[in-house]
Design an enzyme around this catalytic site. Structure first.
Site, PDB file in Angstrom:
ATOM      1  N   GLU A 151       8.702  20.614   7.363  1.00 19.80           N
ATOM      2  CA  GLU A 151       7.928  19.983   6.295  1.00 19.80           C
ATOM      3  C   GLU A 151       6.905  19.001   6.868  1.00 19.80           C
ATOM      4  OE1 GLU A 151      11.539  17.282   6.802  1.00 19.80           O
ATOM      5  OE2 GLU A 151      11.043  19.386   7.016  1.00 19.80           O
TER       6      GLU A 151
ATOM      7  N   ASN B 288      15.200  20.961  -1.348  1.00 26.65           N
ATOM      8  CA  ASN B 288      15.810  22.272  -1.071  1.00 26.65           C
ATOM      9  C   ASN B 288      17.235  22.357  -1.603  1.00 26.65           C
ATOM     10  OD1 ASN B 288      13.835  23.853   0.177  1.00 26.65           O
ATOM     11  ND2 ASN B 288      14.138  22.867   2.155  1.00 26.65           N
TER      12      ASN B 288
ATOM     13  N   HIS C 197      15.702  26.942  -1.858  1.00 24.91           N
ATOM     14  CA  HIS C 197      14.683  27.124  -0.827  1.00 24.91           C
ATOM     15  C   HIS C 197      13.401  27.757  -1.370  1.00 24.91           C
ATOM     16  CE1 HIS C 197      16.953  25.810   2.695  1.00 24.91           C
ATOM     17  NE2 HIS C 197      18.010  26.345   2.120  1.00 24.91           N
TER      18      HIS C 197
END
Length: 216
Positions: free
Chosen positions: A189, A154, A159
């Site tokens: 995640e 990220n 993102h």
């Protein structure tokens, strides 16, 4: 999505209303300072006046300024009351929409980003499979799938790239898993695999195959 858009609009109305409220207060303060200056000048002129003829125009100016100040104060009060009512209405609308969103969230069982089960869906799937396993005496396994260094992904690619990675993982997992297996997004995640009618050795084989497919 519609409710979220309406909530954002209500927040924008609230923000705009509060800004207008503060701006009107600032204008009221500036107006008070303006009239205060007029009254001070009138007081100074009255002190130096030597006759009634010199005093009369000063008094008249002060009276006019007082009337104008009262009218401004009345207008400001009306505007501030209107803005306050508008802000209260926006607040009630935000609370109503948030309640609807909360109710909708309780009904939704799938993650909007990846399409797999969300936490609520996972809870239902685990409870269902656990009850079935207990009834039939069959094994059930649960596996946790976690993406390494996801924060780094990220931070370096953004993102949107992180979202794409999660969607890709969900797509590959659905293709790799067996039809009766379930996958859900447990956290950011982290994904949970529910593997019914599966003992530990079989579960290891399923997860290893998924690892290979993801690595490829």
């Amino acid at each position: 999505a519609e409710l979220r858009e309406q909530t954002l609009q209500a927040h924008a109305v609230m923000k705009e209303t509060l800004a207008a409220f503060l701006n009107r207060l600032a204008q009221t303060t500036e107006g008070s300072a303006h009239y205060h200056g007029i009254f001070e000048r009138c007081a100074a002129r009255l002190e130096s006046a030597a006759s009634l003829a010199e005093m009369a125009p000063v008094v008249q100016e002060a009276v006019q300024a007082a009337r104008a100040m009262a009218a401004d104060a009345q207008r400001a009060g009306d505007e501030l009351r209107t803005l306050r009512a508008r802000a209260e209405h926006a607040e009630h609308e935000i609370q109503r929409l948030q309640r609807e969103l909360d109710q909708m969230a309780e009904m939704v069982t799938h993650d909007l980003l990846t399409g797999v089960l969300n936490r609520k869906g996972l809870q239902e799937a685990v409870a269902q499979e656990a009850a079935r396993a207990e009834r039939h005496g069959s094994p059930v396994c649960i596996a946790l799938l976690d993406i390494d260094d996801f924060k780094k992904l990220n931070d370096t690619l953004g993102h949107l790239a992180g979202d794409a990675a999660l969607q890709h993982l969900a797509h590959v997992a659905r293709q790799s898993l067996r039809p009766h297996d379930a996958i859900g997004r447990y956290g950011g995640e982290e994904f949970l695999l529910v593997l019914p009618d599966t003992d530990v050795e079989q579960a290891v084989a399923v997860v290893q195959r998924l690892q290979r497919d993801l690595s490829a």
